[in-house]
Enzyme design. Sequence first.
Site, mmCIF file in Angstrom:
data_model
loop_
_atom_site.group_PDB
_atom_site.id
_atom_site.type_symbol
_atom_site.label_atom_id
_atom_site.label_comp_id
_atom_site.label_asym_id
_atom_site.label_seq_id
_atom_site.Cartn_x
_atom_site.Cartn_y
_atom_site.Cartn_z
ATOM 1 N N HIS A 55 -14.597 1.252 -0.523
ATOM 2 C CA HIS A 55 -13.530 0.327 -0.137
ATOM 3 C C HIS A 55 -12.353 1.014 0.536
ATOM 4 O O HIS A 55 -11.263 0.451 0.602
ATOM 5 C CB HIS A 55 -13.053 -0.462 -1.367
ATOM 6 C CG HIS A 55 -14.079 -1.442 -1.867
ATOM 7 N ND1 HIS A 55 -14.041 -2.029 -3.108
ATOM 8 C CD2 HIS A 55 -15.200 -1.932 -1.260
ATOM 9 C CE1 HIS A 55 -15.079 -2.829 -3.252
ATOM 10 N NE2 HIS A 55 -15.808 -2.792 -2.158
ATOM 11 N N ARG B 82 1.334 1.863 -3.569
ATOM 12 C CA ARG B 82 0.101 2.389 -4.191
ATOM 13 C C ARG B 82 -0.088 3.866 -3.806
ATOM 14 O O ARG B 82 -0.473 4.684 -4.609
ATOM 15 C CB ARG B 82 -1.138 1.602 -3.739
ATOM 16 C CG ARG B 82 -1.080 0.091 -3.883
ATOM 17 C CD ARG B 82 -1.432 -0.347 -5.294
ATOM 18 N NE ARG B 82 -0.354 -0.109 -6.230
ATOM 19 C CZ ARG B 82 0.778 -0.819 -6.276
ATOM 20 N NH1 ARG B 82 0.990 -1.814 -5.447
ATOM 21 N NH2 ARG B 82 1.709 -0.537 -7.152
ATOM 22 N N GLN C 297 -15.518 2.386 -5.834
ATOM 23 C CA GLN C 297 -14.811 1.266 -5.200
ATOM 24 C C GLN C 297 -13.312 1.541 -5.187
ATOM 25 O O GLN C 297 -12.547 0.769 -4.631
ATOM 26 C CB GLN C 297 -15.082 -0.021 -5.979
ATOM 27 C CG GLN C 297 -16.528 -0.447 -5.950
ATOM 28 C CD GLN C 297 -16.807 -1.541 -6.976
ATOM 29 O OE1 GLN C 297 -16.563 -2.712 -6.736
ATOM 30 N NE2 GLN C 297 -17.315 -1.154 -8.122
ATOM 31 N N ASN C 298 -12.927 2.640 -5.832
ATOM 32 C CA ASN C 298 -11.492 2.932 -5.948
ATOM 33 C C ASN C 298 -10.957 3.567 -4.668
ATOM 34 O O ASN C 298 -11.644 4.342 -4.013
ATOM 35 C CB ASN C 298 -11.234 3.853 -7.137
ATOM 36 C CG ASN C 298 -11.649 3.194 -8.444
ATOM 37 O OD1 ASN C 298 -11.805 1.978 -8.495
ATOM 38 N ND2 ASN C 298 -11.841 3.980 -9.475
ATOM 39 N N VAL C 299 -9.708 3.240 -4.382
ATOM 40 C CA VAL C 299 -9.089 3.780 -3.175
ATOM 41 C C VAL C 299 -8.174 4.963 -3.503
ATOM 42 O O VAL C 299 -7.565 5.552 -2.615
ATOM 43 C CB VAL C 299 -8.338 2.674 -2.386
ATOM 44 C CG1 VAL C 299 -9.325 1.638 -1.879
ATOM 45 C CG2 VAL C 299 -7.266 1.995 -3.230
ATOM 46 N N TYR D 254 0.831 -1.217 0.000
ATOM 47 C CA TYR D 254 0.000 0.000 0.000
ATOM 48 C C TYR D 254 0.861 1.261 0.000
ATOM 49 O O TYR D 254 0.426 2.295 -0.516
ATOM 50 C CB TYR D 254 -0.998 -0.021 1.168
ATOM 51 C CG TYR D 254 -2.107 -1.023 0.895
ATOM 52 C CD1 TYR D 254 -3.149 -0.711 0.027
ATOM 53 C CD2 TYR D 254 -2.073 -2.288 1.440
ATOM 54 C CE1 TYR D 254 -4.139 -1.637 -0.270
ATOM 55 C CE2 TYR D 254 -3.057 -3.226 1.155
ATOM 56 C CZ TYR D 254 -4.083 -2.893 0.292
ATOM 57 O OH TYR D 254 -5.058 -3.818 -0.019
ATOM 58 N N GLY E 140 -16.637 1.217 -15.431
ATOM 59 C CA GLY E 140 -15.371 0.528 -15.180
ATOM 60 C C GLY E 140 -15.346 -0.389 -13.985
ATOM 61 O O GLY E 140 -14.368 -0.413 -13.242
ATOM 62 N N THR E 141 -16.414 -1.147 -13.803
ATOM 63 C CA THR E 141 -16.375 -2.167 -12.749
ATOM 64 C C THR E 141 -16.866 -3.488 -13.308
ATOM 65 O O THR E 141 -17.824 -3.525 -14.070
ATOM 66 C CB THR E 141 -17.178 -1.755 -11.497
ATOM 67 O OG1 THR E 141 -17.241 -2.886 -10.603
ATOM 68 C CG2 THR E 141 -18.588 -1.286 -11.801
ATOM 69 N N SER E 142 -16.191 -4.556 -12.896
ATOM 70 C CA SER E 142 -16.563 -5.888 -13.396
ATOM 71 C C SER E 142 -17.767 -6.441 -12.647
ATOM 72 O O SER E 142 -18.243 -7.527 -12.981
ATOM 73 C CB SER E 142 -15.377 -6.841 -13.261
ATOM 74 O OG SER E 142 -15.021 -6.951 -11.902
HETATM 75 P P1 OAD Z 1 -12.055 -4.894 -11.929
HETATM 76 O O1 OAD Z 1 -10.601 -4.939 -12.254
HETATM 77 O O2 OAD Z 1 -12.690 -6.139 -11.437
HETATM 78 O O3 OAD Z 1 -12.860 -4.435 -13.215
HETATM 79 C C1 OAD Z 1 -12.387 -3.378 -13.993
HETATM 80 C C2 OAD Z 1 -13.416 -3.090 -15.071
HETATM 81 O O4 OAD Z 1 -12.956 -1.947 -15.754
HETATM 82 C C3 OAD Z 1 -13.590 -4.212 -16.107
HETATM 83 O O5 OAD Z 1 -14.962 -4.433 -16.333
HETATM 84 C C4 OAD Z 1 -12.901 -3.656 -17.337
HETATM 85 O O6 OAD Z 1 -13.514 -4.091 -18.555
HETATM 86 C C5 OAD Z 1 -13.118 -2.158 -17.140
HETATM 87 N N1 OAD Z 1 -12.162 -1.279 -17.826
HETATM 88 C C6 OAD Z 1 -10.891 -1.529 -18.221
HETATM 89 N N2 OAD Z 1 -10.364 -0.451 -18.816
HETATM 90 C C7 OAD Z 1 -11.323 0.526 -18.782
HETATM 91 C C8 OAD Z 1 -11.383 1.886 -19.223
HETATM 92 N N3 OAD Z 1 -10.342 2.468 -19.827
HETATM 93 N N4 OAD Z 1 -12.522 2.575 -19.019
HETATM 94 C C9 OAD Z 1 -13.584 2.000 -18.404
HETATM 95 N N5 OAD Z 1 -13.580 0.728 -17.974
HETATM 96 C C10 OAD Z 1 -12.465 0.000 -18.156
HETATM 97 O O7 OAD Z 1 -12.265 -3.698 -10.888
HETATM 98 P P2 OAD Z 1 -13.454 -3.420 -9.865
HETATM 99 O O8 OAD Z 1 -14.757 -3.887 -10.421
HETATM 100 O O9 OAD Z 1 -13.327 -2.012 -9.457
HETATM 101 O O10 OAD Z 1 -11.413 -4.181 -3.856
HETATM 102 O O11 OAD Z 1 -13.049 -4.339 -8.664
HETATM 103 C C11 OAD Z 1 -13.835 -4.293 -7.488
HETATM 104 C C12 OAD Z 1 -12.982 -4.490 -6.260
HETATM 105 O O12 OAD Z 1 -12.211 -5.668 -6.365
HETATM 106 C C13 OAD Z 1 -11.962 -3.403 -6.043
HETATM 107 O O13 OAD Z 1 -12.489 -2.274 -5.391
HETATM 108 C C14 OAD Z 1 -10.935 -4.064 -5.202
HETATM 109 C C15 OAD Z 1 -10.873 -5.387 -5.912
HETATM 110 O O14 OAD Z 1 -10.399 -6.425 -5.212
HETATM 111 C C16 OAD Z 1 -10.588 -3.918 -2.829
HETATM 112 O O15 OAD Z 1 -9.436 -3.564 -2.967
HETATM 113 C C17 OAD Z 1 -11.221 -4.057 -1.499
#
Ligand code: OAD
Length: 226
Positions: free
Chosen positions: A104, A56, A86-88, A53, A169-171
Site C-alpha cells: 500500500h 503520519r 500493508q503498512n506504510v 500524511y 495483525g490484519t483484519s
Molecule cells: P485493520 O485496522 O483493519 O486491522 C488491524 C488488525 O490488527 C485487527 O485484526 C486487530 O485485531 C489486530 N491487532 C490489534 N492490535 C494488535 C497487536 N498488538 N498485535 C497484532 N494484531 C493486532 O488494519 P489492516 O488489516 O492492516 O490501507 O488494514 C488494511 C488496510 O486498510 C490498510 O493497509 C489501510 C487501511 O485502510 C490503506 O491505507 C491503503
Amino acid sequence: MKNIVVLTGAGMSAESGIATFRDANGLWEGHDVMEVASPKGFYNNPELVLDFYNQRRAQLKSVSPNKGHFNLQKLEEYFNMTIITQNVDDLHERAGSSSVLHLHGELRKVRSTKNEILVYNWEEDLVLGDLCEENAQLRPHIVWFGEEVPMIDKAISLVEKADVLVVIGTSMQVYPAAGLVNYIKPKTPIYVIDPNPMVGETDFDNLTIFKTGAGEGTEKLLDCFL
Ligand code: OAD
C-alpha cells in the site's frame, strides 16, 4: 532453505504506538478513511490530505520497531523470508528485515500526480507547490482506496512459493491484500497472530492461530520454528 512469507497489517505496528484502522470504527486518527485515503478525498481537500500524511510521516520519527518486528528479523538467519506488508511505515526495515514489499505504498516516499513512475524519497512535510521534475504536484506514495495495487502480482507469486505463510495483525477486510492467502499451495501451514483474529481454526487446513499481540505471538512463532 524454506520460504516463509509473512503478511502484516496495522496490528503489527500497534505495539509501536501506531493506531490501527478498524479498531477505531473506521476512523483513522479521527478522520473518515475515505476523506484522507482516496483520490476523491485528495481532489476535494488536498491540503487536508497532505497535512494528514505529513503528520503520519512525522510520527515515524517518534516511534520504533517493536519486539514483533525484531522477532521476524531473527527468522531471516534460518529461512528465506519475505514480508509483504500493508503498512506504510518503515518499521520492518528499521528492525533490519531485508526483504519487505509494501503493498500500500510508503510514507517516506512521494510521487508525481502526473507520472506515477516518478517516485522520490521524502523526509519532511509535503505541501501544495512541491512539484516533480515534470512540474506536476507531488502526492503521497500511498495506494488509496479505488486505486490499483501495483505490487499485487509480485505478492501473489511470492505467496504461491511459500512453504509457510504467517499472517499478523490484519483484519483481512481490504482486497486484494486479503485475497493473497488463497494463493498458497495446498496444505501449506498458515500461522495467524492477532488478538482478535478474523479467521477460525476450521477456515483453512493446517491453520494455527495465536490469539495474542504481535510481540507475544512472534515469540511463539520462534519457539515453533527455531
Ligand atoms: P485493520 O485496522 O483493519 O486491522 C488491524 C488488525 O490488527 C485487527 O485484526 C486487530 O485485531 C489486530 N491487532 C490489534 N492490535 C494488535 C497487536 N498488538 N498485535 C497484532 N494484531 C493486532 O488494519 P489492516 O488489516 O492492516 O490501507 O488494514 C488494511 C488496510 O486498510 C490498510 O493497509 C489501510 C487501511 O485502510 C490503506 O491505507 C491503503
